[in-house]
Design a protein around this motif. Structure first.
Motif, short mmCIF file in Angstrom:
data_model
loop_
_atom_site.label_atom_id
_atom_site.label_comp_id
_atom_site.label_asym_id
_atom_site.label_seq_id
_atom_site.Cartn_x
_atom_site.Cartn_y
_atom_site.Cartn_z
N UNK A 8 69.58 114.22 -41.17
CA UNK A 8 70.76 115.03 -40.89
C UNK A 8 71.22 115.65 -42.20
N UNK A 9 71.27 116.97 -42.24
CA UNK A 9 71.73 117.69 -43.43
C UNK A 9 73.12 118.28 -43.17
N UNK A 10 74.01 118.08 -44.13
CA UNK A 10 75.37 118.56 -43.96
C UNK A 10 75.52 120.05 -44.12
N UNK A 35 52.13 120.18 -38.93
CA UNK A 35 52.62 121.09 -37.90
C UNK A 35 54.15 121.06 -37.88
N UNK A 36 54.77 122.14 -38.35
CA UNK A 36 56.23 122.23 -38.45
C UNK A 36 56.73 123.37 -37.59
N UNK A 37 57.84 123.11 -36.87
CA UNK A 37 58.43 124.16 -36.04
C UNK A 37 59.93 124.21 -36.27
N UNK A 38 60.48 125.39 -36.04
CA UNK A 38 61.92 125.60 -36.13
C UNK A 38 62.44 126.06 -34.78
N UNK A 39 63.51 125.44 -34.30
CA UNK A 39 64.19 125.87 -33.08
C UNK A 39 65.19 126.96 -33.43
N UNK A 96 60.21 118.85 -36.78
CA UNK A 96 61.04 119.76 -35.98
C UNK A 96 62.35 120.00 -36.73
N UNK A 97 62.67 121.27 -36.95
CA UNK A 97 63.84 121.64 -37.72
C UNK A 97 64.73 122.58 -36.92
N UNK A 98 66.05 122.39 -37.04
CA UNK A 98 67.04 123.32 -36.50
C UNK A 98 68.24 123.31 -37.43
N UNK A 99 68.92 124.44 -37.52
CA UNK A 99 70.01 124.52 -38.49
C UNK A 99 71.17 125.40 -38.10
N UNK A 100 71.26 126.62 -38.66
CA UNK A 100 72.50 127.40 -38.55
C UNK A 100 72.73 127.95 -37.15
N UNK A 101 74.00 128.34 -36.91
CA UNK A 101 74.36 128.94 -35.64
C UNK A 101 75.63 128.36 -35.07
N UNK A 102 75.68 128.24 -33.76
CA UNK A 102 76.84 127.70 -33.06
C UNK A 102 76.46 126.42 -32.33
N UNK A 103 77.14 125.30 -32.63
CA UNK A 103 76.84 124.05 -31.91
C UNK A 103 77.02 124.19 -30.41
N UNK A 129 62.52 114.67 -37.12
CA UNK A 129 63.48 115.64 -36.61
C UNK A 129 64.54 115.85 -37.68
N UNK A 130 64.64 117.07 -38.19
CA UNK A 130 65.62 117.41 -39.21
C UNK A 130 66.59 118.44 -38.64
N UNK A 131 67.82 117.99 -38.38
CA UNK A 131 68.86 118.88 -37.85
C UNK A 131 69.94 119.03 -38.91
N UNK A 132 70.37 120.26 -39.12
CA UNK A 132 71.32 120.56 -40.19
C UNK A 132 72.47 121.40 -39.67
N UNK A 133 73.58 121.30 -40.40
CA UNK A 133 74.72 122.20 -40.18
C UNK A 133 75.10 122.26 -38.71
N UNK A 134 75.08 123.46 -38.09
CA UNK A 134 75.50 123.60 -36.70
C UNK A 134 74.68 122.73 -35.76
#
Length: 257
Positions: A8-10, A35-39, A96-103, A129-134
């Motif tokens: 979890x990244x702040x 194998x890396x993907x971004x949502x 698996x990575x996801x980050x900016x946007x609207x929660x 699973x790496x989820x950051x920010x939003x």
């Protein structure tokens, strides 16, 4: 045995401060190519979504050293083949990575889909699973509707999260941007909620649900096989209950209890 990691990244997920964290986690997934993907769902509604994708791919390829593929699912109105392709890419991915946007937007698109359970199975069976920010806001038991409260003016409330955090054995809500100071003359800590509103939100939580706060440019890394959590980056991580808070600084590692 494939590592099982929830990171979890702040904030700062595509900034220089998090390059070494991404690189280390990818290295732990095995020999290249990983194998890396971004949502792209959290920012799928934005007019500059393609630009965000391009910048993220540039960051992973040139800064981190690992290309990242886009598991695209920007809206529930997307064709069924796009949804199925997204699930297939996530299922096959080691990272698996996801980050900016609207929660709120991300959670609305992911609700009643197979993605949350697919992410939980990856954490149970092997992968990172790496989820950051939003995106990080949504992985607890409940999720802050940040923009709706801070920008639109709705009363403080919680939405349902996808609760990936439960795989660690913890029952909590995730609050990134925990030490935010953008407000200057007003309190924007705690993901722009400030102390007054966070206390209101805490009072709404069921008993036994706490708050995991992750500072900006900071990573909270759960090693689910070792049963440990470590802190990396510029700031710290806070476990906040109604009785008080306990803070852990970058460089610390402790058991998950």
């Amino acid at each position: 045995m494939t590592p099982r990691i929830l990171c979890i990244m702040g904030s700062g997920e595509t900034a220089p401060t998090m390059v070494s964290v991404h690189a280390e986690l990818l290295q732990r997934m095995g020999p290249p190519p990983v194998r890396a993907v971004m949502l792209d769902t959290p920012f799928g509604f934005q007019e500059n979504a393609d630009d965000i994708v391009a910048r993220a791919q540039e960051f992973f390829s040139h800064n981190v050293g690992t290309p990242i593929q886009i598991a695209s699912y920007r809206s529930k109105q997307a064709p069924a083949r796009e949804y199925e392709q997204m699930l297939a890419l996530v299922s096959d991915a080691q990272y698996v990575f996801a980050g900016p946007g609207s929660p709120t937007y991300a959670l609305q698109q992911w609700s009643n889909t197979g993605l949350p359970e697919l992410l939980r199975s990856k954490l149970r069976d092997g992968g990172c699973v790496t989820f950051a920010s939003a995106a990080a806001v949504g992985i607890g038991r409940f999720a802050l509707p940040v923009y709706e409260v801070y920008k639109v003016g709705l009363a403080p409330h919680w939405n349902e999260g996808i609760d990936l955090l439960s795989v660690t054995g913890l029952a909590a809500c995730v609050v990134p941007h925990y030490n935010n100071a953008e407000g200057g003359t007003h309190d924007t800590r705690y993901c722009y909620m400030g102390e007054r509103r966070l206390r209101m939100l805490e009072a709404m939580l069921p008993d036994g649900i706490d708050i995991l706060g992750v500072d900006e440019h900071t990573a909270c890394i759960f090693d689910l096989i070792a049963g440990t959590v470590s802190v990396r980056g510029r700031g710290g991580v806070t476990w906040r209950t109604r009785e008080g808070s306990r803070r852990f600084e970058a460089g610390e590692e402790l058991p998950v209890v």
